[in-house]
Design an enzyme around this catalytic site. Structure first.
Site, PDB file in Angstrom:
ATOM      1  N   ASN A  13       2.675  27.461 -26.409  1.00 46.45           N
ATOM      2  CA  ASN A  13       2.125  28.496 -25.531  1.00 46.45           C
ATOM      3  C   ASN A  13       3.197  28.866 -24.508  1.00 46.45           C
ATOM      4  O   ASN A  13       3.448  28.114 -23.572  1.00 46.45           O
ATOM      5  CB  ASN A  13       0.863  27.937 -24.844  1.00 46.45           C
ATOM      6  CG  ASN A  13       0.275  28.918 -23.844  1.00 46.45           C
ATOM      7  OD1 ASN A  13       0.720  30.065 -23.741  1.00 46.45           O
ATOM      8  ND2 ASN A  13      -0.721  28.468 -23.097  1.00 46.45           N
ATOM      9  N   LYS A  15       3.137  31.086 -22.338  1.00 43.36           N
ATOM     10  CA  LYS A  15       2.547  31.616 -21.092  1.00 43.36           C
ATOM     11  C   LYS A  15       3.263  32.905 -20.690  1.00 43.36           C
ATOM     12  O   LYS A  15       3.720  33.638 -21.567  1.00 43.36           O
ATOM     13  CB  LYS A  15       2.569  30.533 -20.004  1.00 43.36           C
ATOM     14  CG  LYS A  15       1.923  29.228 -20.513  1.00 43.36           C
ATOM     15  CD  LYS A  15       1.578  28.244 -19.451  1.00 43.36           C
ATOM     16  CE  LYS A  15       0.927  27.026 -20.104  1.00 43.36           C
ATOM     17  NZ  LYS A  15       0.464  26.030 -19.149  1.00 43.36           N
ATOM     18  N   HIS A  97      -8.184  29.153 -22.391  1.00 41.89           N
ATOM     19  CA  HIS A  97      -7.167  28.353 -21.708  1.00 41.89           C
ATOM     20  C   HIS A  97      -7.568  28.154 -20.245  1.00 41.89           C
ATOM     21  O   HIS A  97      -8.156  29.042 -19.627  1.00 41.89           O
ATOM     22  CB  HIS A  97      -5.798  29.045 -21.805  1.00 41.89           C
ATOM     23  CG  HIS A  97      -4.691  28.136 -21.381  1.00 41.89           C
ATOM     24  ND1 HIS A  97      -4.365  27.948 -20.060  1.00 41.89           N
ATOM     25  CD2 HIS A  97      -3.876  27.321 -22.092  1.00 41.89           C
ATOM     26  CE1 HIS A  97      -3.381  27.057 -19.989  1.00 41.89           C
ATOM     27  NE2 HIS A  97      -3.066  26.670 -21.205  1.00 41.89           N
ATOM     28  N   GLU A  99      -5.958  28.352 -17.629  1.00 44.78           N
ATOM     29  CA  GLU A  99      -5.470  29.374 -16.692  1.00 44.78           C
ATOM     30  C   GLU A  99      -6.342  30.625 -16.759  1.00 44.78           C
ATOM     31  O   GLU A  99      -6.530  31.316 -15.753  1.00 44.78           O
ATOM     32  CB  GLU A  99      -3.990  29.664 -16.983  1.00 44.78           C
ATOM     33  CG  GLU A  99      -3.125  28.501 -16.493  1.00 44.78           C
ATOM     34  CD  GLU A  99      -1.933  28.151 -17.363  1.00 44.78           C
ATOM     35  OE1 GLU A  99      -1.460  29.016 -18.122  1.00 44.78           O
ATOM     36  OE2 GLU A  99      -1.475  26.994 -17.283  1.00 44.78           O
ATOM     37  N   GLU A 167      -7.233  20.127 -23.237  1.00 40.71           N
ATOM     38  CA  GLU A 167      -6.169  20.207 -22.236  1.00 40.71           C
ATOM     39  C   GLU A 167      -6.743  19.881 -20.856  1.00 40.71           C
ATOM     40  O   GLU A 167      -7.284  20.773 -20.180  1.00 40.71           O
ATOM     41  CB  GLU A 167      -5.578  21.624 -22.204  1.00 40.71           C
ATOM     42  CG  GLU A 167      -4.989  22.081 -23.511  1.00 40.71           C
ATOM     43  CD  GLU A 167      -3.955  23.188 -23.302  1.00 40.71           C
ATOM     44  OE1 GLU A 167      -2.782  22.940 -23.585  1.00 40.71           O
ATOM     45  OE2 GLU A 167      -4.319  24.271 -22.813  1.00 40.71           O
ATOM     46  N   GLY A 173       1.219  21.359 -16.788  1.00 35.60           N
ATOM     47  CA  GLY A 173       2.328  21.777 -15.944  1.00 35.60           C
ATOM     48  C   GLY A 173       2.622  20.843 -14.784  1.00 35.60           C
ATOM     49  O   GLY A 173       3.349  21.193 -13.854  1.00 35.60           O
ATOM     50  N   SER A 213       1.514  18.661 -20.412  1.00 31.71           N
ATOM     51  CA  SER A 213       2.779  17.938 -20.196  1.00 31.71           C
ATOM     52  C   SER A 213       3.247  17.152 -21.425  1.00 31.71           C
ATOM     53  O   SER A 213       3.827  16.072 -21.295  1.00 31.71           O
ATOM     54  CB  SER A 213       2.668  17.021 -18.966  1.00 31.71           C
ATOM     55  OG  SER A 213       2.438  17.798 -17.796  1.00 31.71           O
TER      56      SER A 213
HETATM   57  P1  13P Z   1       2.463  22.228 -20.162  1.00 30.44           P
HETATM   58  O1  13P Z   1       2.939  21.663 -21.490  1.00 30.44           O
HETATM   59  O2  13P Z   1       3.515  23.042 -19.487  1.00 30.44           O
HETATM   60  O3  13P Z   1       1.845  21.186 -19.306  1.00 30.44           O
HETATM   61  O4  13P Z   1       1.285  23.276 -20.517  1.00 30.44           O
HETATM   62  C1  13P Z   1       0.278  22.893 -21.360  1.00 30.44           C
HETATM   63  C2  13P Z   1      -0.537  24.073 -21.708  1.00 30.44           C
HETATM   64  O5  13P Z   1      -1.214  24.636 -20.867  1.00 30.44           O
HETATM   65  C3  13P Z   1      -0.496  24.563 -23.091  1.00 30.44           C
HETATM   66  O6  13P Z   1      -1.464  25.529 -23.325  1.00 30.44           O
END
Ligand code: 13P
Length: 250
Positions: A13, A15, A97, A99, A167, A173, A213
């Site tokens: 992803n 982002k 997701h 976010e 997740e 992150g 992560s």
């Molecule tokens: P990170 O791997 O940067 O923690 O993000 C995970 C994520 O949100 C994947 O969709």
């Protein structure tokens, strides 16, 4: 040789990251990186680059949108539709997701409708769920993820086109990965939920991947858990480490 019951699945992803220039480097390690045939790999660029990335990548790597709306067209400024995602050649869409849930305020109900609409259009769905830190600390992890999953499951007829991504929000992150045991515990709970509420065979066939992560150093220990069928990778999916993560099933 892989002895996995379910094909290992690794999603990248990206982002809201990338430019034509920086994407070149990602495409290079994806095409030249010797990714195992035992892994199904899907990358999710920002929608502005979906068609470009689809055209540049070989067919063994699939492409996902990071989001889409629940209608195929109309007065929804700023949104993209399931049929548009399909039209530009992407096969998958990430929905739910954290976010989208927490920054853009998407509800369980809306996410469920979006999952239904995307599947109806023929897309495959990476369906994301996960608890916040305060929810974990107050012992609500199972009830939160169960509620999120149930809202999506109500709109799913064909589970063969769905991958569940667990997740935990506190791991995204932050560099604070769930331990392999913490991930396994929730994945096993989700599989049991599928068995109890959908069917035993669906629970055995559906991939449940972990995100939060994931990196080249921790991917193997996570992948070694019986109910962890791969990962959804954020930050590390922009780097050559992604190839190592994609090969963590070996
Ligand atoms: P990170 O791997 O940067 O923690 O993000 C995970 C994520 O949100 C994947 O969709």
């Amino acid at each position: 040789m892989s002895v996995r019951e379910r094909k290992f699945f690794v999603g990248g992803n990206w982002k809201m990251n990338g430019s034509y220039e920086s994407i070149e480097a990602i495409l290079k390690f994806l095409t030249e990186g010797n990714i195992s045939h035992d892994t199904e790999v899907v990358v999710a660029p920002p929608s502005a680059y979906l068609a470009h990335v689809r055209q540049k990548l070989p067919n063994n790597i699939s492409v996902a949108a990071q989001n889409c709306y629940k209608c195929n067209k109309g007065a929804f400024t700023g949104e993209i539709s399931p049929s548009m995602v399909k039209d530009v050649g992407a096969e998958w869409v990430i929905l739910g997701h954290s976010e989208r849930r927490n920054v853009f305020g998407e509800s369980n109900e809306l996410i469920g409708e979006k999952v239904g609409a995307a599947l109806e259009e023929g897309l495959k769905v990476i369906a994301c769920i996960g608890e916040k830190l305060s929810e974990r600390e107050s012992g609500q992890t199972n009830s939160v993820v169960q509620e999120q999953l149930a809202a999506m499951a109500a709109h799913i007829k064909d589970w063969s086109r769905v991958v569940i991504a667990y997740e935990p929000v506190w791991a995204i992150g932050t560099g604070r990965t769930a331990t392999p045991e913490q991930a396994q515990e929730v994945h096993a709970f989700l599989r049991k939920w599928l068995s109890d509420n959908v069917s035993l065979s669906i629970s055995q066939q559906t991939r449940i991947i972990y995100g939060g992560s994931v990196n080249a150093a921790n991917c193997r220990d996570l992948a070694a858990q019986g109910d962890v069928d791969g990962s959804l990778v954020g930050g590390a999916s922009l780097k050559p480490d992604f190839v190592t993560i994609a090969n963590a099933c070996q």
